[in-house]
Design a protein around this motif. Structure first.
Motif, PDB file in Angstrom:
ATOM      1  N   GLY A 245     -21.932 -56.607  23.700  1.00 46.41           N
ATOM      2  CA  GLY A 245     -21.846 -56.519  25.147  1.00 46.41           C
ATOM      3  C   GLY A 245     -20.951 -55.365  25.541  1.00 46.41           C
ATOM      4  N   LEU A 246     -21.449 -54.479  26.374  1.00 45.27           N
ATOM      5  CA  LEU A 246     -20.670 -53.366  26.903  1.00 45.27           C
ATOM      6  C   LEU A 246     -21.249 -52.972  28.248  1.00 45.27           C
ATOM      7  N   LYS A 247     -20.607 -52.040  28.935  1.00 45.61           N
ATOM      8  CA  LYS A 247     -21.024 -51.704  30.286  1.00 45.61           C
ATOM      9  C   LYS A 247     -21.191 -50.199  30.461  1.00 45.61           C
ATOM     10  N   ALA A 248     -22.041 -49.833  31.420  1.00 42.71           N
ATOM     11  CA  ALA A 248     -22.168 -48.456  31.886  1.00 42.71           C
ATOM     12  C   ALA A 248     -21.609 -48.395  33.298  1.00 42.71           C
ATOM     13  N   TYR A 249     -20.768 -47.389  33.562  1.00 46.93           N
ATOM     14  CA  TYR A 249     -20.060 -47.280  34.833  1.00 46.93           C
ATOM     15  C   TYR A 249     -20.497 -46.013  35.562  1.00 46.93           C
ATOM     16  N   ARG A 250     -20.763 -46.137  36.848  1.00 47.38           N
ATOM     17  CA  ARG A 250     -21.075 -44.964  37.658  1.00 47.38           C
ATOM     18  C   ARG A 250     -19.780 -44.437  38.268  1.00 47.38           C
ATOM     19  N   HIS A 251     -19.495 -43.155  38.034  1.00 41.46           N
ATOM     20  CA  HIS A 251     -18.305 -42.540  38.594  1.00 41.46           C
ATOM     21  C   HIS A 251     -18.601 -41.957  39.968  1.00 41.46           C
TER      22      HIS A 251
ATOM     23  N   SER B  96     -22.202 -39.485  37.948  1.00 40.19           N
ATOM     24  CA  SER B  96     -22.420 -39.521  36.502  1.00 40.19           C
ATOM     25  C   SER B  96     -22.220 -40.945  35.979  1.00 40.19           C
ATOM     26  N   VAL B  97     -22.775 -41.220  34.795  1.00 38.82           N
ATOM     27  CA  VAL B  97     -22.728 -42.564  34.214  1.00 38.82           C
ATOM     28  C   VAL B  97     -22.069 -42.496  32.836  1.00 38.82           C
ATOM     29  N   TRP B  98     -21.141 -43.413  32.597  1.00 40.56           N
ATOM     30  CA  TRP B  98     -20.332 -43.386  31.378  1.00 40.56           C
ATOM     31  C   TRP B  98     -20.280 -44.775  30.748  1.00 40.56           C
TER      32      TRP B  98
ATOM     33  N   ILE C  52     -28.820 -46.954  23.579  1.00 38.76           N
ATOM     34  CA  ILE C  52     -28.145 -47.156  24.867  1.00 38.76           C
ATOM     35  C   ILE C  52     -28.376 -45.958  25.785  1.00 38.76           C
ATOM     36  N   GLY C  53     -28.198 -44.763  25.241  1.00 44.06           N
ATOM     37  CA  GLY C  53     -28.377 -43.568  26.050  1.00 44.06           C
ATOM     38  C   GLY C  53     -29.804 -43.395  26.537  1.00 44.06           C
ATOM     39  N   ALA C  54     -30.775 -43.706  25.666  1.00 45.22           N
ATOM     40  CA  ALA C  54     -32.179 -43.567  26.054  1.00 45.22           C
ATOM     41  C   ALA C  54     -32.534 -44.551  27.156  1.00 45.22           C
ATOM     42  N   LEU C  55     -32.068 -45.796  27.036  1.00 41.62           N
ATOM     43  CA  LEU C  55     -32.375 -46.801  28.053  1.00 41.62           C
ATOM     44  C   LEU C  55     -31.730 -46.450  29.395  1.00 41.62           C
ATOM     45  N   VAL C  56     -30.445 -46.114  29.367  1.00 44.32           N
ATOM     46  CA  VAL C  56     -29.760 -45.796  30.621  1.00 44.32           C
ATOM     47  C   VAL C  56     -30.327 -44.519  31.234  1.00 44.32           C
ATOM     48  N   GLY C  57     -30.761 -43.579  30.382  1.00 42.48           N
ATOM     49  CA  GLY C  57     -31.373 -42.370  30.912  1.00 42.48           C
ATOM     50  C   GLY C  57     -32.627 -42.661  31.716  1.00 42.48           C
ATOM     51  N   VAL C  58     -33.426 -43.621  31.249  1.00 43.45           N
ATOM     52  CA  VAL C  58     -34.656 -43.989  31.948  1.00 43.45           C
ATOM     53  C   VAL C  58     -34.357 -44.846  33.179  1.00 43.45           C
ATOM     54  N   ASP C  59     -33.403 -45.779  33.044  1.00 42.08           N
ATOM     55  CA  ASP C  59     -33.109 -46.724  34.124  1.00 42.08           C
ATOM     56  C   ASP C  59     -31.799 -46.394  34.844  1.00 42.08           C
ATOM     57  N   ARG C  60     -31.482 -45.113  34.920  1.00 42.32           N
ATOM     58  CA  ARG C  60     -30.225 -44.676  35.535  1.00 42.32           C
ATOM     59  C   ARG C  60     -30.072 -45.194  36.962  1.00 42.32           C
ATOM     60  N   ALA C  61     -31.168 -45.295  37.705  1.00 39.75           N
ATOM     61  CA  ALA C  61     -31.095 -45.733  39.101  1.00 39.75           C
ATOM     62  C   ALA C  61     -30.586 -47.167  39.224  1.00 39.75           C
ATOM     63  N   TRP C  62     -30.601 -47.912  38.119  1.00 40.92           N
ATOM     64  CA  TRP C  62     -30.146 -49.302  38.134  1.00 40.92           C
ATOM     65  C   TRP C  62     -28.629 -49.427  37.989  1.00 40.92           C
TER      66      TRP C  62
ATOM     67  N   TYR D 164      -7.259 -41.141  26.170  1.00 45.52           N
ATOM     68  CA  TYR D 164      -7.541 -41.672  24.838  1.00 45.52           C
ATOM     69  C   TYR D 164      -8.908 -41.262  24.301  1.00 45.52           C
ATOM     70  N   GLY D 165      -9.722 -40.614  25.121  1.00 50.69           N
ATOM     71  CA  GLY D 165     -11.066 -40.270  24.679  1.00 50.69           C
ATOM     72  C   GLY D 165     -11.967 -41.470  24.568  1.00 50.69           C
ATOM     73  N   TRP D 166     -11.771 -42.465  25.430  1.00 52.80           N
ATOM     74  CA  TRP D 166     -12.521 -43.705  25.372  1.00 52.80           C
ATOM     75  C   TRP D 166     -13.877 -43.618  26.068  1.00 52.80           C
ATOM     76  N   LEU D 167     -14.010 -42.742  27.050  1.00 55.24           N
ATOM     77  CA  LEU D 167     -15.231 -42.664  27.832  1.00 55.24           C
ATOM     78  C   LEU D 167     -16.262 -41.741  27.193  1.00 55.24           C
ATOM     79  N   HIS D 168     -17.545 -42.136  27.298  1.00 54.15           N
ATOM     80  CA  HIS D 168     -18.656 -41.328  26.772  1.00 54.15           C
ATOM     81  C   HIS D 168     -19.712 -41.220  27.869  1.00 54.15           C
ATOM     82  N   ARG D 169     -20.004 -40.006  28.254  1.00 56.52           N
ATOM     83  CA  ARG D 169     -21.015 -39.809  29.297  1.00 56.52           C
ATOM     84  C   ARG D 169     -22.410 -39.978  28.713  1.00 56.52           C
ATOM     85  N   ILE D 170     -23.253 -40.751  29.404  1.00 55.79           N
ATOM     86  CA  ILE D 170     -24.623 -40.968  28.920  1.00 55.79           C
ATOM     87  C   ILE D 170     -25.673 -40.559  29.937  1.00 55.79           C
ATOM     88  N   ALA D 171     -25.308 -40.275  31.167  1.00 50.21           N
ATOM     89  CA  ALA D 171     -26.298 -39.832  32.171  1.00 50.21           C
ATOM     90  C   ALA D 171     -25.591 -39.106  33.304  1.00 50.21           C
TER      91      ALA D 171
END
Length: 369
Positions: free
Chosen positions: A84-90, A94-96, A128-138, A362-369
């Motif tokens: 379980g993890l989350k994607a956050y819109r800044h 952008s989505v991280w 994760i990146g492929a799914l969020v890339g397609v469903d970024r609007a969600w 800390y370098g914890w965030l990773h941009r995916i979209a």
């Protein structure tokens, strides 16, 4: 120090778009006030595995039911794991994600313990990146809203026999979620269970598998009936040490500023939020001791004031203050019964990083979209 993963995600995954995606209007209505785990995006990521072909057929396909033979191994032998993890819109759109490589490593450890094939970090992050890339609007943009991501793996071979399955499916589904606490962060009441145990030495406690959660449901149900919101489990060997809640790690704040939390003994889950909070606490001047937390010591500390706060932590709620702790022979208020200053401060620090409101040192965030 944050990492951009958006350029590495789509290459290996075939995109099979949904022929019937949710309309923009319906999606916006769903995002207006999302409830945890009840609404899902248009697609899911998927990779298949077999003993003959290894990992193959990487794709993003329409979200939909899974077809299972009645003899599918997972239905009989519970060979499955999840994350379980989350994607956050800044603020800039952008989505991280937050420390997804740690989830990937834990997923691999869980797979090893359940005799499932280990998925590479690259495939985990790629899905994760492929799914969020397609469903970024969600990905919602509201206060403390996010897109909850649920990677999972299950034994898909059809057979009856106690052995590791020769066919496996890995999927990622996604659900927009709002604040875990709709009315703000509120302390919860905890029942310390002395009859049941979540896991034991040598068991699957350190793996994120459904069986651990199934084992917690009856004691959770009984705690509800007593008027409590969550259960805290004790160690199975001595029945004297705190281990964890049904789905969250637990931490104890002492009056002198130091924090104690049960050690990773093999029977509790190594939480991503747990390790992040330990780092933030240490940097804020609150040294953390990973050591056994005796229930009797906690009772004494709550009684004499040497324990000022207790909180639980996990991906869904981030940090949950505990306001009341009780069992058959005691009923104690934690501190003032409200969220304490250490819990409040560290929770704010963590969510500020996750949502891009504070520097990610800390370098914890990773941009995916």
């Amino acid at each position: 120090m944050s990492t951009d993963m958006s350029s590495t995600t789509p290459d290996l995954f075939e995109i099979r778009p949904s022929a019937h995606p949710v309309t923009d209007a319906d999606r916006e209505a769903a995002l207006a006030s999302p409830r945890f785990g009840t609404v899902f995006t248009d697609h899911m990521a998927r990779i298949s595995w077999s003993t003959a072909d290894g990992w193959h057929d990487r794709r993003v396909e329409p979200y939909g039911p899974l077809q299972l033979d009645p003899a599918t191994a997972v239905l009989h032998y519970a060979q499955e794991i999840f994350e379980g993890l989350k994607a956050y819109r800044h603020a800039d759109g952008s989505v991280w994600t937050f420390r997804p490589e740690v989830n990937a490593a834990r997923f691999a450890r869980s797979a090893r313990r359940l005799a499932l094939p280990e998925l590479s970090t690259e495939d985990f992050l790629g899905a994760i990146g492929a799914l969020v890339g397609v469903d970024r609007a969600w990905v919602p943009a509201g206060e403390e809203m996010s897109l909850y991501l649920r990677p999972f793996m299950y034994a898909s071979e059809s057979f009856l026999g106690v052995r590791p399955a020769g066919a496996v499916e890995f999927l990622v589904i996604a659900s927009p979620v709002g604040p875990y606490f709709a009315g703000g962060v509120k302390p919860v009441s905890i029942w310390v269970d002395r009859q049941y145990h979540r896991a034991g030495p040598g068991g699957t406690g350190a793996a994120k598998c459904g069986g651990n959660y199934a084992a917690s449901l009856l004691p959770q149900q009984e705690a509800y009936a007593k008027g409590f919101e969550q259960v805290c489990f004790l160690d199975a060997t001595t029945g004297t040490q705190l281990e964890e809640l049904g789905g969250m790690n637990v931490m104890v704040v002492h009056a002198d500023g130091h924090v104690s939390t049960p050690p990773l003994s093999g029977s509790i889950l190594e939480g991503v939020t747990r390790s992040s909070i330990i780092q933030l606490l240490a940097d804020a001047g609150h040294p953390v001791s990973e050591e056994p937390v005796l229930l009797t010591d906690l009772q004494a500390g709550l009684t004499d004031g040497s324990v000022t706060e207790v909180f639980a932590c996990g991906t869904a709620a981030v940090m949950t203050p505990i306001g009341r702790l009780a069992s058959d022979d005691f009923d104690l208020t934690v501190g003032t019964g409200e969220a304490g200053p250490v819990t409040t401060l560290v929770r704010q620090q963590l969510t500020d990083i996750q949502y891009g409101r504070a520097e990610d040192r800390y370098g914890w965030l990773h941009r995916i979209a």
